[in-house]
Motif scaffolding. Structure first.
Motif, PDB file in Angstrom:
ATOM      1  N   ASN A 488      42.717 103.611  52.354  1.00  0.00           N
ATOM      2  CA  ASN A 488      43.011 102.066  52.728  1.00  0.00           C
ATOM      3  C   ASN A 488      41.838 101.858  53.691  1.00  0.00           C
ATOM      4  OD1 ASN A 488      45.202 101.753  51.216  1.00  0.00           O
ATOM      5  ND2 ASN A 488      46.772 102.725  52.715  1.00  0.00           N
ATOM      6  N   LYS A 489      40.914 101.128  53.396  1.00  0.00           N
ATOM      7  CA  LYS A 489      39.865 100.815  54.190  1.00  0.00           C
ATOM      8  C   LYS A 489      40.118 100.003  55.369  1.00  0.00           C
ATOM      9  CE  LYS A 489      35.658 102.087  52.447  1.00  0.00           C
ATOM     10  NZ  LYS A 489      36.381 103.481  51.562  1.00  0.00           N
ATOM     11  N   LYS A 490      39.886 100.310  56.707  1.00  0.00           N
ATOM     12  CA  LYS A 490      40.352  99.493  58.051  1.00  0.00           C
ATOM     13  C   LYS A 490      39.495  98.373  57.943  1.00  0.00           C
ATOM     14  CE  LYS A 490      42.527 103.488  60.100  1.00  0.00           C
ATOM     15  NZ  LYS A 490      42.311 104.478  61.320  1.00  0.00           N
ATOM     16  N   THR A 491      40.152  97.505  58.605  1.00  0.00           N
ATOM     17  CA  THR A 491      39.627  96.307  58.813  1.00  0.00           C
ATOM     18  C   THR A 491      38.581  96.345  59.728  1.00  0.00           C
ATOM     19  OG1 THR A 491      41.389  94.768  58.301  1.00  0.00           O
ATOM     20  CG2 THR A 491      39.771  93.781  59.755  1.00  0.00           C
ATOM     21  N   PHE A 492      37.250  95.709  59.619  1.00  0.00           N
ATOM     22  CA  PHE A 492      36.173  95.960  60.465  1.00  0.00           C
ATOM     23  C   PHE A 492      35.390  94.800  60.710  1.00  0.00           C
ATOM     24  CE2 PHE A 492      32.389  98.240  62.041  1.00  0.00           C
ATOM     25  CZ  PHE A 492      32.766  98.712  63.411  1.00  0.00           C
ATOM     26  N   VAL A 493      34.340  94.432  61.460  1.00  0.00           N
ATOM     27  CA  VAL A 493      33.430  93.256  61.529  1.00  0.00           C
ATOM     28  C   VAL A 493      32.128  93.552  61.204  1.00  0.00           C
ATOM     29  CG1 VAL A 493      32.422  91.792  63.121  1.00  0.00           C
ATOM     30  CG2 VAL A 493      34.625  92.182  63.338  1.00  0.00           C
ATOM     31  N   TYR A 494      31.603  93.302  59.955  1.00  0.00           N
ATOM     32  CA  TYR A 494      30.353  93.610  59.360  1.00  0.00           C
ATOM     33  C   TYR A 494      29.276  92.162  59.519  1.00  0.00           C
ATOM     34  CZ  TYR A 494      32.745  97.294  56.918  1.00  0.00           C
ATOM     35  OH  TYR A 494      33.646  98.381  56.791  1.00  0.00           O
ATOM     36  N   ARG A 495      28.243  92.727  59.600  1.00  0.00           N
ATOM     37  CA  ARG A 495      27.158  91.645  59.440  1.00  0.00           C
ATOM     38  C   ARG A 495      26.463  91.910  58.065  1.00  0.00           C
ATOM     39  NH1 ARG A 495      25.107  87.269  62.000  1.00  0.00           N
ATOM     40  NH2 ARG A 495      22.737  87.239  62.045  1.00  0.00           N
ATOM     41  N   ILE A 496      26.701  90.829  57.307  1.00  0.00           N
ATOM     42  CA  ILE A 496      26.329  90.816  55.923  1.00  0.00           C
ATOM     43  C   ILE A 496      25.248  89.773  55.736  1.00  0.00           C
ATOM     44  CG2 ILE A 496      28.552  91.570  55.340  1.00  0.00           C
ATOM     45  CD1 ILE A 496      28.673  89.110  53.603  1.00  0.00           C
ATOM     46  N   HIS A 497      24.352  90.359  54.704  1.00  0.00           N
ATOM     47  CA  HIS A 497      23.354  89.418  54.056  1.00  0.00           C
ATOM     48  C   HIS A 497      23.420  89.605  52.594  1.00  0.00           C
ATOM     49  CE1 HIS A 497      18.892  88.559  53.423  1.00  0.00           C
ATOM     50  NE2 HIS A 497      19.383  87.455  53.682  1.00  0.00           N
ATOM     51  N   GLU A 498      23.762  88.512  51.913  1.00  0.00           N
ATOM     52  CA  GLU A 498      23.964  88.606  50.312  1.00  0.00           C
ATOM     53  C   GLU A 498      22.799  88.484  49.684  1.00  0.00           C
ATOM     54  OE1 GLU A 498      28.352  86.653  50.285  1.00  0.00           O
ATOM     55  OE2 GLU A 498      26.940  85.819  51.302  1.00  0.00           O
ATOM     56  N   GLN A 499      22.764  88.877  48.381  1.00  0.00           N
ATOM     57  CA  GLN A 499      21.573  88.640  47.533  1.00  0.00           C
ATOM     58  C   GLN A 499      20.985  87.300  47.449  1.00  0.00           C
ATOM     59  OE1 GLN A 499      22.834  92.005  44.427  1.00  0.00           O
ATOM     60  NE2 GLN A 499      21.044  91.150  44.029  1.00  0.00           N
ATOM     61  N   PRO A 500      19.857  87.079  47.317  1.00  0.00           N
ATOM     62  CA  PRO A 500      19.412  85.581  46.867  1.00  0.00           C
ATOM     63  C   PRO A 500      19.845  85.213  45.823  1.00  0.00           C
ATOM     64  CG  PRO A 500      17.594  87.086  47.436  1.00  0.00           C
ATOM     65  CD  PRO A 500      18.729  88.169  47.189  1.00  0.00           C
ATOM     66  N   ASP A 501      20.206  83.897  45.685  1.00  0.00           N
ATOM     67  CA  ASP A 501      20.680  83.054  44.581  1.00  0.00           C
ATOM     68  C   ASP A 501      19.817  83.037  43.677  1.00  0.00           C
ATOM     69  OD1 ASP A 501      20.369  80.335  43.173  1.00  0.00           O
ATOM     70  OD2 ASP A 501      22.532  80.855  43.511  1.00  0.00           O
ATOM     71  N   PRO A 502      20.233  83.855  42.237  1.00  0.00           N
ATOM     72  CA  PRO A 502      18.883  83.975  41.276  1.00  0.00           C
ATOM     73  C   PRO A 502      18.420  82.618  40.902  1.00  0.00           C
ATOM     74  CG  PRO A 502      21.165  84.851  40.437  1.00  0.00           C
ATOM     75  CD  PRO A 502      21.336  84.215  41.812  1.00  0.00           C
ATOM     76  N   GLU A 503      19.287  81.591  40.901  1.00  0.00           N
ATOM     77  CA  GLU A 503      18.337  80.156  40.315  1.00  0.00           C
ATOM     78  C   GLU A 503      17.379  79.816  41.460  1.00  0.00           C
ATOM     79  OE1 GLU A 503      19.726  76.126  38.390  1.00  0.00           O
ATOM     80  OE2 GLU A 503      20.961  78.021  38.387  1.00  0.00           O
ATOM     81  N   LYS A 504      17.516  80.193  42.931  1.00  0.00           N
ATOM     82  CA  LYS A 504      16.419  79.756  43.744  1.00  0.00           C
ATOM     83  C   LYS A 504      15.422  80.655  43.669  1.00  0.00           C
ATOM     84  CE  LYS A 504      19.267  77.705  47.722  1.00  0.00           C
ATOM     85  NZ  LYS A 504      19.816  77.850  49.035  1.00  0.00           N
ATOM     86  N   LEU A 505      15.873  82.063  43.397  1.00  0.00           N
ATOM     87  CA  LEU A 505      14.597  82.859  43.368  1.00  0.00           C
ATOM     88  C   LEU A 505      13.501  82.449  41.827  1.00  0.00           C
ATOM     89  CD1 LEU A 505      15.556  86.612  43.784  1.00  0.00           C
ATOM     90  CD2 LEU A 505      13.951  85.303  45.212  1.00  0.00           C
ATOM     91  N   ARG A 506      14.380  82.013  40.905  1.00  0.00           N
ATOM     92  CA  ARG A 506      13.661  81.583  39.594  1.00  0.00           C
ATOM     93  C   ARG A 506      12.711  80.511  40.236  1.00  0.00           C
ATOM     94  NH1 ARG A 506      18.348  83.611  36.647  1.00  0.00           N
ATOM     95  NH2 ARG A 506      19.273  81.594  36.881  1.00  0.00           N
ATOM     96  N   ASP A 507      13.412  79.512  40.693  1.00  0.00           N
ATOM     97  CA  ASP A 507      12.386  78.343  41.151  1.00  0.00           C
ATOM     98  C   ASP A 507      11.492  78.651  42.079  1.00  0.00           C
ATOM     99  OD1 ASP A 507      14.291  76.411  39.680  1.00  0.00           O
ATOM    100  OD2 ASP A 507      15.509  76.039  41.735  1.00  0.00           O
ATOM    101  N   PHE A 508      11.549  79.773  43.160  1.00  0.00           N
ATOM    102  CA  PHE A 508      10.823  79.858  43.892  1.00  0.00           C
ATOM    103  C   PHE A 508       9.427  80.595  43.189  1.00  0.00           C
ATOM    104  CE2 PHE A 508       9.391  83.709  47.013  1.00  0.00           C
ATOM    105  CZ  PHE A 508       8.249  82.937  47.600  1.00  0.00           C
ATOM    106  N   SER A 509       9.769  81.495  42.262  1.00  0.00           N
ATOM    107  CA  SER A 509       8.645  82.212  41.360  1.00  0.00           C
ATOM    108  C   SER A 509       7.936  81.218  40.571  1.00  0.00           C
ATOM    109  CB  SER A 509       9.563  83.375  40.532  1.00  0.00           C
ATOM    110  OG  SER A 509       8.654  83.834  39.707  1.00  0.00           O
ATOM    111  N   ALA A 510       8.662  80.188  40.083  1.00  0.00           N
ATOM    112  CA  ALA A 510       7.864  79.215  39.202  1.00  0.00           C
ATOM    113  C   ALA A 510       6.858  78.423  39.986  1.00  0.00           C
ATOM    114  CB  ALA A 510       9.019  78.169  38.512  1.00  0.00           C
ATOM    115  N   PHE A 511       7.356  78.111  41.238  1.00  0.00           N
ATOM    116  CA  PHE A 511       6.461  77.399  42.303  1.00  0.00           C
ATOM    117  C   PHE A 511       5.301  78.277  42.500  1.00  0.00           C
ATOM    118  CE2 PHE A 511       5.224  75.829  46.623  1.00  0.00           C
ATOM    119  CZ  PHE A 511       5.017  74.556  46.452  1.00  0.00           C
ATOM    120  N   ILE A 512       5.458  79.525  42.957  1.00  0.00           N
ATOM    121  CA  ILE A 512       4.370  80.196  43.394  1.00  0.00           C
ATOM    122  C   ILE A 512       3.246  80.613  42.116  1.00  0.00           C
ATOM    123  CG2 ILE A 512       5.498  80.996  45.679  1.00  0.00           C
ATOM    124  CD1 ILE A 512       5.800  83.652  43.956  1.00  0.00           C
ATOM    125  N   SER A 513       3.925  80.609  41.081  1.00  0.00           N
ATOM    126  CA  SER A 513       2.854  80.934  39.921  1.00  0.00           C
ATOM    127  C   SER A 513       1.827  79.802  39.912  1.00  0.00           C
ATOM    128  CB  SER A 513       3.646  80.619  38.630  1.00  0.00           C
ATOM    129  OG  SER A 513       4.148  79.591  38.477  1.00  0.00           O
TER     130      SER A 513
END
Length: 726
Positions: A488-513
């Motif tokens: 049973n994992k104990k409750t804790f305070v984490y600082r999280i940073h989720e993965q980029p939104d795939p669609e935003k990444l695709r838009d970014f990739s298309a733009f820099i191309s």
């Protein structure tokens, strides 16, 4: 338009083996509509595009994918779903009334955000019932007209938000007004003479709205506090704090409580702790810092390894849960750093004296202690309450001089720490950490707060040395709880940073191309982050460097606090928390308390309660950052106000439907070229391609373009610089 876009997608022939399995068997339109409706109903808060929907209902045939596009368009026209941005839809699951937050705008474009996070609804001023920004309201949804955006009308204000507004007083014989500067309120506030609290014309004041009669154009109010004369530095900085509902003075009763805390450390407390008073220990901080909440100790072991101690001020020894000081610290949640001052989370006696790890003073700490070999690999570590005595206080510049020359106080320890930090950093990037080392612009200001010039804050090895050991301590503490072998994992305070939104990444990739750059948008987390790092390396020194870095950051998620550990994408860590700054961040105080509890074998705390704390701290972090940006904006305008008419080279730093933002190369001040001044054509805003496009001339103003501008106006009250293109 969406349909045409979808038709341009891949025209590769379907693989025959799919047909042989019957995977492309035609789905009847009625069945397809029902399947799509079920997808939206089963995930009412999730947005989907046509590709995701096609995949979820098992459509692989290109012709049927186009049918999905048409059905989504029809469902959107019927108001069953809403297009929240181009090609992405979400379920409309409200009835004729809805509850949510009212967002007021100075330009009258008010909106309503449903509680469930659905699509914003336009509320005309005549239908606002004088609700103020942030009020919780109930609205009546108007019948949707064909081709028009949905509209609503406020029928009840359920909870009032902050009713205080900052502005400048204008006093006449019989009455007074507060000339508001708030971007959410276009109306000045009428103040009866007996509610002025001694305020005079030209005073900066905080006014509370007491009433807004139904037929009245202006709300009625009373003065809460006079901040001083408009234009004076203290008045303006305090007004910025008040604008964001942040405290601009410390409550006297909380300061009195802090004065009662004894500095002397009891002998029985020292006896409980690991004693590092005889180990070489020092702090490395900015030259103007007073609150030293971290120190490093270093000693060489007989086996050739180094024992490194990351010692953090033991704030929780002095600040007890639910005490007067604790409640005030939680409310603030963070120290706020304006251009010319710090508004501390804790009373000055604690943050700058008792808890601050000042040299030659015995101090209580919570510490993470590591044994590292020559390759900076952790051989063993432990977490403990300690007592230290710092031998020396270094400014970053002093520590950097030792790194560069090899000479100075404690040179052996500092050079060893730097060597280990560089290896930790190298390994972190190899594991997939992202190198967002963007420059930070600072002001040189005189004793009155007047800006004299700007400079770019340099991040050198001494800064990175501290950063690496703080990251190591934060990760170690998070792993102690997050990677515990308990079922049973104990409750804790984490600082999280989720993965980029795939669609935003695709838009970014298309733009820099279009600039000739490629970037991976699929693969493992490490593959993607390595692709981002390679891109950031390749644009260094190029004309488009600022543009690409800005858009790369925008494609990322925002880090925040939560009890659900999702890892930290940007740092490439599975477990991460904030442990190293309890003097200036409340989440670190929570982490210290939980750590003490779990080290002693205590039971888990209530998760929901701590998630609520995390949300509050994340919200306050955002508010503090906005206040800091506002103070920078004010100083930029103040710095540029005597440069009206001068010409500067710059770069387009932002594009919006109301104009172009331009950052000046010389001093990094940012201003606006209003759309009305682009009078050689009618320009349309293309949010997908970050540009303004001239309808007749086809002229394009794009994010990252070099541009020359003249300073036209410096409006201190609006904190706005206006430019015109030369």
């Amino acid at each position: 338009m969406t349909k045409n876009k979808s038709e341009k997608k891949s025209n590769k022939p379907e693989k025959k083996k799919n047909n042989s399995r019957g995977e492309n068997k035609r789905m009847k339109k009625e069945a397809m509509i029902n399947a799509i409706i079920n997808v939206f109903k089963s995930s009412p808060k999730e947005p989907f595009n046509y590709r995701q929907i096609s995949s979820m209902i098992g459509v692989t045939n290109q012709v049927q994918k186009l049918q999905v596009v048409d059905i989504l368009y029809d469902l959107s026209s019927d108001n069953f779903i809403s297009e929240i941005d181009r090609g992405r839809y979400r379920y409309n699951d409200w009835g004729t009334t809805a509850v949510g937050t009212f967002i007021r705008r100075q330009n009258g474009k008010n909106s309503f955000i449903p509680e469930d996070g659905g699509t914003p609804i336009f509320v005309a001023e005549r239908n606002s019932a004088h609700a103020l920004n942030g009020d919780k309201v109930k609205i009546q949804l108007h019948a949707k007209r064909k081709g028009a955006d949905p509209e609503g009308e406020v029928i009840e204000i359920l909870e009032s938000s902050r009713r205080t507004i900052t502005g400048k007083l204008q006093v006449t014989k019989g009455f007074a007004f507060l000339i508001t500067e708030d971007k959410t309120l276009a109306n000045d506030i009428f103040i009866p003479k007996d509610k002025l609290k001694g305020g005079k014309t030209g005073d900066k004041a905080i006014v509370r709205i007491t009433e807004w009669p139904e037929e009245a154009k202006n709300p009625l109010g009373e003065v809460v506090d006079i901040l001083g004369t408009a234009g004076e530095n203290n008045s303006e900085m305090n007004a910025i704090l008040a604008e964001f509902d942040l405290p601009y003075k410390y409550p006297a009763n909380v300061e009195k409580a802090a004065e009662k805390i004894p500095e002397a450390i009891p002998e029985d407390e020292i006896a409980k702790r690991e004693d590092f008073r005889g180990v070489t220990t020092f702090t490395i901080d900015p030259k103007d810092a007073k609150d030293f909440d971290d120190a490093l100790s270093a000693r060489k072991l007989e086996n050739g390894n180094w024992e490194i101690g990351v010692h953090i001020a033991d704030v929780t020894y002095y600040v007890k849960p639910e005490s007067l000081i604790d409640r005030e610290a939680y409310k603030r949640a963070t120290s706020v750093y304006l251009v010319d001052r710090t508004i501390p989370m804790l009373p000055e006696r604690l943050c700058n004296q008792i808890c601050s790890l000042r040299p030659d003073e015995e101090k209580l700490c919570f510490s993470a202690i590591f044994e590292l070999n020559k390759e900076a690999e952790v051989q063993q570590s432990h977490i403990a309450r300690t007592i230290i005595k710092s031998d020396r206080r270094f400014a970053y510049e002093e520590a950097q001089a030792i790194i560069e020359t090899g000479e100075g106080d404690y040179k052996e320890e500092i050079l060893a720490l730097n060597s280990l930090a560089q290896k930790l950093r190298e390994r972190r990037f190899k594991d997939g950490a992202i190198a967002f080392d963007r420059y930070e612009v600072k002001f040189d200001i005189d004793e009155t707060g007047k800006p004299l010039g700007t400079y770019i804050k340099e991040v050198k090895e001494a800064n990175k040395l501290i950063e690496e050991f703080m990251l190591l301590a934060n990760r170690t503490v998070a792993e102690f709880v997050g990677k515990s072998k308990n079922r049973n994992k104990k409750t804790f305070v984490y600082r999280i940073h989720e993965q980029p939104d795939p669609e935003k990444l695709r838009d970014f990739s298309a733009f820099i191309s279009r600039f000739g750059y490629k970037m991976r948008t699929e693969g493992t987390k490490t593959d993607i982050s390595k692709g981002i790092n390679d891109l950031l390396d390749s644009v260094q020194g190029k004309a488009e460097e600022n543009l690409v870095e800005t858009l790369a950051i925008r494609s990322m998620q925002k880090a925040h606090y939560t009890t659900d550990n999702a890892g930290h994408y940007g740092l490439a860590m599975d477990c991460y928390t904030h442990f190293t700054s309890p003097i200036r961040r409340y989440p670190d105080i929570m982490v210290h308390r939980l750590l003490e509890r779990y080290l002693a074998g205590g039971r888990s705390v209530i998760k929901n309660k701590y998630e609520e704390y995390c949300t509050h701290c994340s919200d306050m972090e955002m508010v503090a950052a906005n206040a800091e940006r506002s103070s920078i904006k004010y100083k930029q305008v103040e710095f540029m106000k005597d440069k009206i008419g001068q010409v500067f080279d710059g770069v387009v730093s932002g594009v919006a439907e109301w104009g172009l933002y331009v950052e000046l190369n010389e001093n990094k001040c940012e201003g606006l070229v209003p759309m009305r001044d682009l009078d050689d054509d009618y320009y349309e805003f293309d949010d997908k391609n970050y540009c303004l496009l001239g309808r007749r001339t086809k002229r394009i103003y794009r994010l990252g373009d070099d541009i020359t501008v003249r300073i036209v106006q410096a409006n201190l009250e609006k904190k706005q610089l206006d430019f015109t293109i030369v």
